[in-house]
Design an enzyme around this catalytic site. Structure first.
Site, PDB file in Angstrom:
ATOM      1  CB  CYS A  46      -0.935  -0.009   1.206  1.00 40.52           C
ATOM      2  SG  CYS A  46      -1.814   1.542   1.411  1.00 40.52           S
ATOM      3  N   GLY A 118      11.545 -13.725   6.676  1.00 40.57           N
ATOM      4  CA  GLY A 118      11.059 -14.631   7.715  1.00 40.57           C
ATOM      5  C   GLY A 118      10.421 -15.881   7.131  1.00 40.57           C
ATOM      6  N   GLY A 179      -7.106  -6.055 -18.320  1.00 44.14           N
ATOM      7  CA  GLY A 179      -7.814  -6.159 -17.040  1.00 44.14           C
ATOM      8  C   GLY A 179      -8.343  -4.798 -16.627  1.00 44.14           C
ATOM      9  CG  HIS A 437     -26.791  24.368  -1.420  1.00 44.78           C
ATOM     10  ND1 HIS A 437     -26.918  23.539  -2.519  1.00 44.78           N
ATOM     11  CD2 HIS A 437     -26.868  25.641  -1.880  1.00 44.78           C
ATOM     12  CE1 HIS A 437     -27.080  24.303  -3.600  1.00 44.78           C
ATOM     13  NE2 HIS A 437     -27.045  25.570  -3.240  1.00 44.78           N
TER      14      HIS A 437
HETATM   15  P1  NAI Z   1      -9.048  -7.311 -10.222  1.00 44.50           P
HETATM   16  O1  NAI Z   1      -9.253  -8.736  -9.902  1.00 44.50           O
HETATM   17  O2  NAI Z   1      -9.822  -6.282  -9.500  1.00 44.50           O
HETATM   18  O3  NAI Z   1      -9.297  -7.059 -11.775  1.00 44.50           O
HETATM   19  C1  NAI Z   1      -8.709  -7.866 -12.768  1.00 44.50           C
HETATM   20  C2  NAI Z   1      -9.537  -7.778 -14.033  1.00 44.50           C
HETATM   21  O4  NAI Z   1      -8.852  -8.490 -15.047  1.00 44.50           O
HETATM   22  C3  NAI Z   1     -10.920  -8.405 -13.883  1.00 44.50           C
HETATM   23  O5  NAI Z   1     -11.894  -7.480 -14.294  1.00 44.50           O
HETATM   24  C4  NAI Z   1     -10.840  -9.616 -14.800  1.00 44.50           C
HETATM   25  O6  NAI Z   1     -12.085  -9.901 -15.419  1.00 44.50           O
HETATM   26  C5  NAI Z   1      -9.803  -9.183 -15.823  1.00 44.50           C
HETATM   27  N1  NAI Z   1      -9.136 -10.308 -16.507  1.00 44.50           N
HETATM   28  C6  NAI Z   1      -8.663 -11.443 -15.955  1.00 44.50           C
HETATM   29  N2  NAI Z   1      -8.131 -12.243 -16.905  1.00 44.50           N
HETATM   30  C7  NAI Z   1      -8.265 -11.586 -18.082  1.00 44.50           C
HETATM   31  C8  NAI Z   1      -7.929 -11.891 -19.434  1.00 44.50           C
HETATM   32  N3  NAI Z   1      -7.331 -13.024 -19.739  1.00 44.50           N
HETATM   33  N4  NAI Z   1      -8.198 -10.996 -20.382  1.00 44.50           N
HETATM   34  C9  NAI Z   1      -8.802  -9.823 -20.065  1.00 44.50           C
HETATM   35  N5  NAI Z   1      -9.163  -9.497 -18.822  1.00 44.50           N
HETATM   36  C10 NAI Z   1      -8.904 -10.361 -17.831  1.00 44.50           C
HETATM   37  O7  NAI Z   1      -7.469  -7.078 -10.043  1.00 44.50           O
HETATM   38  P2  NAI Z   1      -6.528  -5.804 -10.155  1.00 44.50           P
HETATM   39  O8  NAI Z   1      -7.200  -4.631 -10.761  1.00 44.50           O
HETATM   40  O9  NAI Z   1      -5.293  -6.333 -10.790  1.00 44.50           O
HETATM   41  O10 NAI Z   1      -6.261  -5.465  -8.636  1.00 44.50           O
HETATM   42  C11 NAI Z   1      -5.712  -6.438  -7.730  1.00 44.50           C
HETATM   43  C12 NAI Z   1      -6.285  -6.230  -6.358  1.00 44.50           C
HETATM   44  O11 NAI Z   1      -5.838  -5.019  -5.812  1.00 44.50           O
HETATM   45  C13 NAI Z   1      -7.785  -6.201  -6.367  1.00 44.50           C
HETATM   46  O12 NAI Z   1      -8.289  -6.946  -5.291  1.00 44.50           O
HETATM   47  C14 NAI Z   1      -8.102  -4.748  -6.190  1.00 44.50           C
HETATM   48  O13 NAI Z   1      -9.337  -4.533  -5.530  1.00 44.50           O
HETATM   49  C15 NAI Z   1      -6.935  -4.252  -5.369  1.00 44.50           C
HETATM   50  N6  NAI Z   1      -6.713  -2.836  -5.647  1.00 44.50           N
HETATM   51  C16 NAI Z   1      -7.561  -1.926  -5.104  1.00 44.50           C
HETATM   52  C17 NAI Z   1      -7.429  -0.597  -5.401  1.00 44.50           C
HETATM   53  C18 NAI Z   1      -8.406   0.360  -4.832  1.00 44.50           C
HETATM   54  O14 NAI Z   1      -9.101   0.000  -3.899  1.00 44.50           O
HETATM   55  N7  NAI Z   1      -8.500   1.568  -5.357  1.00 44.50           N
HETATM   56  C19 NAI Z   1      -6.383  -0.102  -6.292  1.00 44.50           C
HETATM   57  C20 NAI Z   1      -5.577  -1.147  -6.843  1.00 44.50           C
HETATM   58  C21 NAI Z   1      -5.749  -2.460  -6.506  1.00 44.50           C
END
Ligand code: NAI
Length: 460
Positions: A46, A118, A179, A437
């Protein structure tokens, strides 16, 4: 060498990211003796490679957008260029400040940090090199790492991860983002603001597919308007790389040329080679399985954060860390309600939500009521020139179970929505609350007014 002089400590935390350090801080505050093992820097993904650096880039991107949009406000300004070295310095200064604060806090609480790689060696011990640290309890908090698809090789130059994207000292001319989760949408947003030609390829039918469909559609409209190309419901087939160029082929036979490909198809747990298997911790596809108290199958071992299956969010890690520490200290903490965790994608525009999507609410509760308030009717949104909407979902004649927002800065509004859903407030109760507002927060009030059957600046 085993630490035996003073007996086992109360808690050994393996991994100093959001979840691990939160557990350490809270446990120490409660008077427990804590050792925190970290191979790199406390703060984890993070602080060093995730939330904080990406949000700094997104803010720099917002500055670019504001300059480019300035004529709409009657201000004459032109963008003279983007100095990525200085953008990087700004980003790093934010990280450095927070890191200094965090290390100071950890020190002030009397937590011992053991620097090194670790490994779990027993149900109550972690080894770092020659040193074995015994604890009454062990918390596994090793987090997650970037991952790719089978057969899609990363060269970290033209086929890159989010870690590489953060380290990039230039703006790509063009990029394919594979993605459309939070990572994909946030980088697409930054690079587009910085002037790149961006194409997002997503296997499912929508951007941010875990969000309410209406939110996804609003983001798609906004991204298309910004000139981001979208290939939705498109499956990746292969990539060919050359010097500073990629050719991405999709299963439908089409190809996209770009300078680089960002692979953002999810993050995987970090659990290999850490002794978890050997000690007998139950794993499922690399994730450590836990019960609602975050205990593994071994009573002296807990796990949290990106390492267990489920939401991978820093704020969940913080909450889980506090929970584990309090449980260990003999308090009686309330297990985390994962249904009411707020989620924000910090793209331009932002997408924020809490609770159930419309489809999930219908499935769980049967009859539901919904109201959508468009930001076109909100004074502050018009001043800021942001489009979007707030959708509120309630059980029919019952409490609010989901709130979904799209628009600039809505991430700052979701905390109120979280109170509403957590306290199971009814739309009429929220409609009683007077919002200041002109603020964006009024949109939340207006959506509840509409849902309570008395819309003010919207039609029924
Ligand atoms: P994600 O799992 O949220 O999204 C990955 C996306 O890739 C999905 O929509 C999936 O359908 C797509 N995908 C998978 N295989 C594919 C393929 N072969 N071709 C095309 N599309 C495909 O994962 P992401 O965005 O990499 O993030 C990882 C983690 O980190 C998540 O749990 C996310 O919530 C978290 N994160 C949260 C943030 C926030 O809260 N603002 C910012 C960055 C990450």
């Amino acid at each position: 060498m085993t630490d035996t002089a003073a007996g086992p400590v109360d808690l050994v935390v393996l991994g100093g990211g959001s979840g691990g350090y939160a557990a350490a801080l809270r446990a120490a505050e409660l008077g427990l003796r804590v050792v925190l093992v970290e191979k790199d820097k406390i703060g984890g993904t993070c602080l060093h490679r995730g939330c904080i650096p990406t949000k700094a880039l997104l803010h720099a991107a917002e500055v670019v957008d504001t300059v480019n949009d300035s004529e709409h406000f009657g201000i004459r300004a032109t963008l003279d260029g983007i100095d990525m070295t200085k953008v990087g310095a700004y980003r790093d200064s934010v990280i450095a400040g927070l890191y200094k604060g965090l290390t100071g806090l950890v020190k002030a609480r009397g937590i011992e940090i053991v620097q090194g790689h670790g490994r779990l060696v027993s149900p109550t011990a972690v080894a770092v090199g020659e040193r074995v640290i015994e604890g009454r309890h062990v918390l596994l908090a090793t987090g997650s790492a970037t991952r790719t698809l089978p057969g899609l090789d990363l060269d970290h130059r033209t086929v890159i991860t989010s870690d590489d994207a953060l380290a990039l000292e230039r703006v790509p001319r063009s990029a394919v983002v594979l993605g459309a989760g939070a990572i994909g949408c946030e980088f697409a947003s930054v690079w587009r603001s910085f002037g790149a030609e961006v194409t997002i390829v997503e296997a499912l039918d929508h951007l941010v597919p875990a969000e309410d469909e209406a939110s996804s559609k609003l983001l798609e409209r906004a991204f298309r308007k910004r000139g981001i190309a979208l290939r939705l419901g498109a499956r990746f087939a292969e990539v060919k790389t050359a010097d500073n160029a990629v050719t991405v082929s999709l299963e439908d036979g089409t190809t996209i040329e770009a300078e680089l490909l960002l692979v953002a198809v999810g993050r995987g747990p970090v659990s290999d080679g850490l002794g978890f298997d050997e000690v007998g911790v139950t794993l499922q596809r690399g994730h450590v399985l836990v019960d609602r108290n975050l205990r593994t199958n071994i009573p002296t071992i807990s796990a949290l954060g990106d390492l267990r299956p489920g939401l991978q969010l820093a704020h969940v890690g913080f909450a889980e860390g506090i929970f584990v520490a309090e449980l260990l200290a003999g308090l009686n903490p309330i297990p985390i309600d994962y249904d009411t965790i707020p989620r924000v994608t910090y793209s331009h525009p932002e997408v924020a939500s809490v609770g159930l999507t419309t489809a999930a609410a219908r499935e769980r509760h049967g009859e539901i009521s919904t109201a959508t308030y468009h930001l076109a009717g909100n004074g502050k949104a018009q001043i800021l020139r942001t489009a979007g909407a707030v959708t509120v979902i309630s059980v029919k004649d019952g409490p609010v179970v989901g709130v979904h927002m799209v628009g600039d800065r809505v991430g700052e509004l979701i905390a109120e929505a979280q109170l509403i859903t957590n306290w199971e407030a009814h739309p009429a109760e929220v409609a009683q609350l007077v919002h200041p507002h002109p603020t964006l927060s009024e949109a939340l009030g207006e959506a509840h007014l509409a849902l309570a059957g008395k819309p003010l600046h919207s039609h029924n």
